[in-house]
Design a protein around this motif. Structure first.
Motif, PDB file in Angstrom:
ATOM      1  N   GLY A 154       0.886  -0.850  -0.112  1.00  0.00           N
ATOM      2  CA  GLY A 154       0.326   0.610  -0.052  1.00  0.00           C
ATOM      3  C   GLY A 154       0.802   1.067   0.004  1.00  0.00           C
ATOM      4  O   GLY A 154       0.539   2.418  -0.649  1.00  0.00           O
ATOM      5  N   THR A 155       1.806   1.164   0.872  1.00  0.00           N
ATOM      6  CA  THR A 155       2.495   2.505   0.799  1.00  0.00           C
ATOM      7  C   THR A 155       3.419   2.703  -0.576  1.00  0.00           C
ATOM      8  O   THR A 155       3.067   3.690  -0.991  1.00  0.00           O
ATOM      9  CB  THR A 155       3.954   1.721   1.812  1.00  0.00           C
ATOM     10  OG1 THR A 155       3.114   2.170   3.688  1.00  0.00           O
ATOM     11  CG2 THR A 155       4.614   3.461   2.270  1.00  0.00           C
ATOM     12  N   ARG A 158       0.952   4.163  -3.576  1.00  0.00           N
ATOM     13  CA  ARG A 158       0.465   5.113  -2.882  1.00  0.00           C
ATOM     14  C   ARG A 158       2.434   5.993  -3.801  1.00  0.00           C
ATOM     15  O   ARG A 158       1.984   7.000  -4.070  1.00  0.00           O
ATOM     16  CB  ARG A 158       0.871   5.623  -1.312  1.00  0.00           C
ATOM     17  CG  ARG A 158      -0.634   5.575  -0.752  1.00  0.00           C
ATOM     18  CD  ARG A 158      -1.133   6.035   0.309  1.00  0.00           C
ATOM     19  NE  ARG A 158      -0.250   5.477   1.939  1.00  0.00           N
ATOM     20  CZ  ARG A 158      -0.598   3.788   2.472  1.00  0.00           C
ATOM     21  NH1 ARG A 158      -1.629   3.085   1.883  1.00  0.00           N
ATOM     22  NH2 ARG A 158       0.317   4.094   3.072  1.00  0.00           N
ATOM     23  N   GLU A 165      -5.555   0.126  -6.232  1.00  0.00           N
ATOM     24  CA  GLU A 165      -5.412   0.963  -5.016  1.00  0.00           C
ATOM     25  C   GLU A 165      -4.860  -0.860  -4.756  1.00  0.00           C
ATOM     26  O   GLU A 165      -5.812  -1.197  -5.128  1.00  0.00           O
ATOM     27  CB  GLU A 165      -6.258   1.402  -4.613  1.00  0.00           C
ATOM     28  CG  GLU A 165      -6.076   1.919  -3.066  1.00  0.00           C
ATOM     29  CD  GLU A 165      -7.184   2.458  -2.311  1.00  0.00           C
ATOM     30  OE1 GLU A 165      -7.002   2.313  -1.171  1.00  0.00           O
ATOM     31  OE2 GLU A 165      -7.880   2.643  -2.872  1.00  0.00           O
ATOM     32  N   PRO A 166      -4.382  -1.505  -3.984  1.00  0.00           N
ATOM     33  CA  PRO A 166      -4.128  -2.661  -3.576  1.00  0.00           C
ATOM     34  C   PRO A 166      -5.741  -2.460  -2.311  1.00  0.00           C
ATOM     35  O   PRO A 166      -5.430  -1.603  -1.472  1.00  0.00           O
ATOM     36  CB  PRO A 166      -2.980  -3.159  -2.660  1.00  0.00           C
ATOM     37  CG  PRO A 166      -1.985  -1.755  -3.349  1.00  0.00           C
ATOM     38  CD  PRO A 166      -3.157  -1.021  -3.519  1.00  0.00           C
ATOM     39  N   THR A 167      -6.170  -3.710  -2.646  1.00  0.00           N
ATOM     40  CA  THR A 167      -7.145  -4.060  -1.449  1.00  0.00           C
ATOM     41  C   THR A 167      -7.433  -5.960  -0.715  1.00  0.00           C
ATOM     42  O   THR A 167      -8.577  -5.414  -0.056  1.00  0.00           O
ATOM     43  CB  THR A 167      -8.623  -4.361  -2.542  1.00  0.00           C
ATOM     44  OG1 THR A 167      -8.936  -4.828  -3.077  1.00  0.00           O
ATOM     45  CG2 THR A 167      -8.316  -2.774  -2.972  1.00  0.00           C
ATOM     46  N   HIS A 168      -6.204  -6.035  -0.338  1.00  0.00           N
ATOM     47  CA  HIS A 168      -5.928  -7.503  -0.271  1.00  0.00           C
ATOM     48  C   HIS A 168      -6.542  -7.651  -1.022  1.00  0.00           C
ATOM     49  O   HIS A 168      -7.533  -9.763  -0.370  1.00  0.00           O
ATOM     50  CB  HIS A 168      -6.249  -7.587   1.342  1.00  0.00           C
ATOM     51  CG  HIS A 168      -6.007  -6.896   2.440  1.00  0.00           C
ATOM     52  ND1 HIS A 168      -4.344  -7.369   2.616  1.00  0.00           N
ATOM     53  CD2 HIS A 168      -5.711  -5.297   3.202  1.00  0.00           C
ATOM     54  CE1 HIS A 168      -3.479  -6.526   3.171  1.00  0.00           C
ATOM     55  NE2 HIS A 168      -4.256  -5.137   3.175  1.00  0.00           N
ATOM     56  N   ASP A 173      -4.105  -6.470  -6.402  1.00  0.00           N
ATOM     57  CA  ASP A 173      -3.137  -6.535  -5.596  1.00  0.00           C
ATOM     58  C   ASP A 173      -1.514  -6.716  -6.177  1.00  0.00           C
ATOM     59  O   ASP A 173      -1.079  -6.078  -6.767  1.00  0.00           O
ATOM     60  CB  ASP A 173      -2.548  -7.775  -4.191  1.00  0.00           C
ATOM     61  CG  ASP A 173      -3.038  -6.692  -3.134  1.00  0.00           C
ATOM     62  OD1 ASP A 173      -4.725  -5.609  -3.326  1.00  0.00           O
ATOM     63  OD2 ASP A 173      -3.702  -7.541  -2.042  1.00  0.00           O
TER      64      ASP A 173
END
Length: 592
Positions: A154-155, A158, A165-168, A173
């Protein structure tokens, strides 16, 4: 004289250009953190070459059992979602064909690759010799601490402003990791890295600080023991153990060590202090004690054994169950130690289902009840509490419930198991499998906490235990354990008479005083040297005693667990998580 002619190198000498490499970026969702006891719930993979996407593969996977609630909360994947999904043995061939001949990329690759290898081994597939790339390793080498605080997906997403966007969730991902990979490859260009071989070597190359500190390992012996990295002021930065101190310490100064925190620690270290130990068990125990004593800033585990979590039956006119972080010699009954607060809450809920103790937090006294000033709650109306707060249940009647709870916590877990069985049977018959699974999780948390406490308590009650394990050289490893604490360790040479060594070791072993009461069996935590052992130390000793070939040499006193305790139910509980069909949540089978 013949003039020398230059030879032009081939493209093979230059390596494979990154623009020509076909990458398959993979991400998995699982039911837990270990491939040994968890399963895959989702696979997502994206194939790219030269910045162009060539294909995607994504599917849910039936793990063969329910999805734990905390995994559902993290990923959104529920048991109902995976029930109709294909099993891993059906998905695996498609993935292996999709990735054939490609370079596998994953964020924290050891995790995903470990699960895939375990799945191949379990289903009879040979693991292909994939070249792998870990974007975590690349990020640690390419990005500075002033750019990103950590290397979580996630870091990095960004930082590189990825479109996805990573969402699990696995495919999302994997798509985000593709964009992170491309961002890292751009950064690698500034370092002159243009080929696959250069990229893999760059990720594993030691830093200049690591190369400069290599001399710290020069005098480290090749023996089992404990090592301490210390700064110029003598403060312990990190404590570790190894069967070969020299080999382990030298690894910190090579490219194989890519952890950012460890590399930072190496930069601060000015010396490495070692303690040679007679056996691997002694090294493991000394490591735990040194971590607890020095609390090194770069160690993440075992630093605060005094903060263990316990379930406490309080000492008051109307006892209740409380989750506490300290086990005192105050006459109360304790269950634990428990690994996390969530597990403690699950265990408490299981006990509340079996015994109608009050669940309010007020300090309830007969005088407060007589004056009518006690607060009441709705639990009495649904039969979950006898309501001593408003006088509907007398102190004597409530004392019977408290006595039952104490009996359960001290060793007889049958009331909790029986109550859970009734609820699981009813919910399963009504096809309410997720609720039945939640009840099973509560029972599992209670059984595991009780089993752990009873095993530790049994060992903590033994004044002295001497055990031996066959050594690699034909001799024996010898351990003296007193009240759960490793009091001495040594070795017996091959073909030597063992008794002189046993007698000498017991005569020179550390004096250990009986632990204080409080916990079941008197497990004493944080009592200091010579006054019992921490739970972690006793678990190290118990693991060693469970190893093949270990023999009891001497035993002072009795080493037993309760007849109706939780130890005998652990395998039954573990089997419930392996079961495939929802009906196996039902408990009609015998527990023996």
């Amino acid at each position: 004289m013949t003039a020398a002619h230059g030879v032009q190198g081939t493209l093979d000498d230059l390596g494979t250009p990154l623009s020509e490499v076909t990458f398959v970026v993979v991400d998995l969702e699982t039911t837990g953190g270990s491939a040994a006891d968890s399963a895959i719930t989702e696979i997502g993979a994206v194939k790219v070459r030269g910045g162009v996407e060539l294909g995607e593969l994504g599917t849910l996977v039936d793990p063969g059992g329910p999805v734990p609630p905390f995994i559902t909360a993290l990923t959104g994947i529920t048991t109902a979602m995976v029930t109709a999904a294909p099993r891993i043995e059906s998905v695996l061939p498609a993935f292996l064909e999709f990735a054939r001949g490609c370079v596998l990329v994953a964020h924290n690759a050891p995790f995903d690759i470990g699960f895939l290898k375990a799945a191949c081994a379990a289903n009879g597939y040979a693991w292909p010799a994939f070249t792998t790339v870990d974007t975590v390793d690349l990020a640690r080498r390419v990005l500075g601490k002033d750019e990103v605080p950590n290397c979580k997906l996630g870091t990095l997403a960004r930082f590189f402003r990825t479109a996805t966007e990573p969402t699990h969730r696995a495919l999302a991902d994997a798509r985000a990791t593709v964009e992170v990979l491309h961002g890292l490859i751009e950064r690698l260009g500034a370092f002159g890295v243009t080929s696959l071989e250069e990229m893999r070597g760059f990720a594993k190359a030691p830093t200049p600080e690591q190369r400069r500190k290599r001399h710290l390992a020069d005098d480290v012996p090749s023996a089992p023991g404990v090592y301490l990295f210390e700064d110029d002021g003598g403060e312990a930065l990190y404590v570790g153990k190894s069967g070969d101190l020299r080999s382990r310490v030298r690894s910190y100064f090579t490219g194989s060590e890519t952890r950012r925190r460890v590399r930072e620690m190496v930069g601060l270290a000015e010396r490495v202090r070692t303690i040679v130990c007679a056996t691997g068990l002694e090294a493991e125990v000394r490591e735990l004690r040194l971590i607890a004593e020095h609390k090194p800033r770069y160690n993440r585990r075992s630093k605060f054994p005094e903060r263990a979590i316990w379930l406490k039956l309080t000492v008051e006119p109307f006892p209740r169950l409380s989750i506490v972080r300290e086990c005192r010699d105050d006459g109360a009954c304790y269950l634990g130690p428990i690994s996390s607060r969530r597990q403690a809450e699950e265990a408490r809920a299981a006990l509340h289902e079996a015994v109608p103790l009050r669940q309010c937090t007020q300090r309830l006294t007969p005088r407060l009840i007589e004056r009518g000033r006690a607060r009441t709650c709705a639990l009495a109306e649904i039969g979950r509490c006898g309501a001593p707060c408003d006088g509907r249940e007398s102190a004597d009647a409530y004392a019977l419930h408290a006595g039952t709870a104490r009996t359960v916590m001290e060793g007889d877990v049958r009331p909790v198991v029986a109550a859970a069985q009734v609820r699981i049977d009813r919910l399963s018959s009504e096809l309410r499998y997720e609720e039945a699974g939640a009840q099973r999780d509560r029972l599992a948390a209670f059984v595991r906490a009780a089993a752990r406490g009873q095993r530790l308590a049994a060992l903590a009650r033994v004044p002295q235990l001497v055990a031996a394990r066959p050594g690699f050289d034909g001799g024996w490893e010898l351990s003296v354990v007193r009240y759960g604490r490793l009091a001495a360790a040594g070795t017996i040479p091959p073909r030597a008479d063992p008794w002189p060594y046993v007698n000498a070791l017991t005569a020179t072993a550390e004096t250990v005083f009986p632990p204080a009461g409080g916990a079941p069996g008197g497990v004493a935590l944080g009592a200091g040297p010579s006054a019992g052992a921490t739970a972690e130390e006793m678990e190290c000793v118990l693991r060693w005693l469970d190893l093949p070939g270990v023999r009891l040499v001497e035993l002072d006193g009795a080493w037993t667990c309760p007849v109706h305790g939780a130890e005998g139910l652990r395998r039954w509980i573990d089997n419930a998580y392996v079961s495939v069909e929802p009906d196996t949540l039902r408990s009609g089978r015998p527990l023996r």
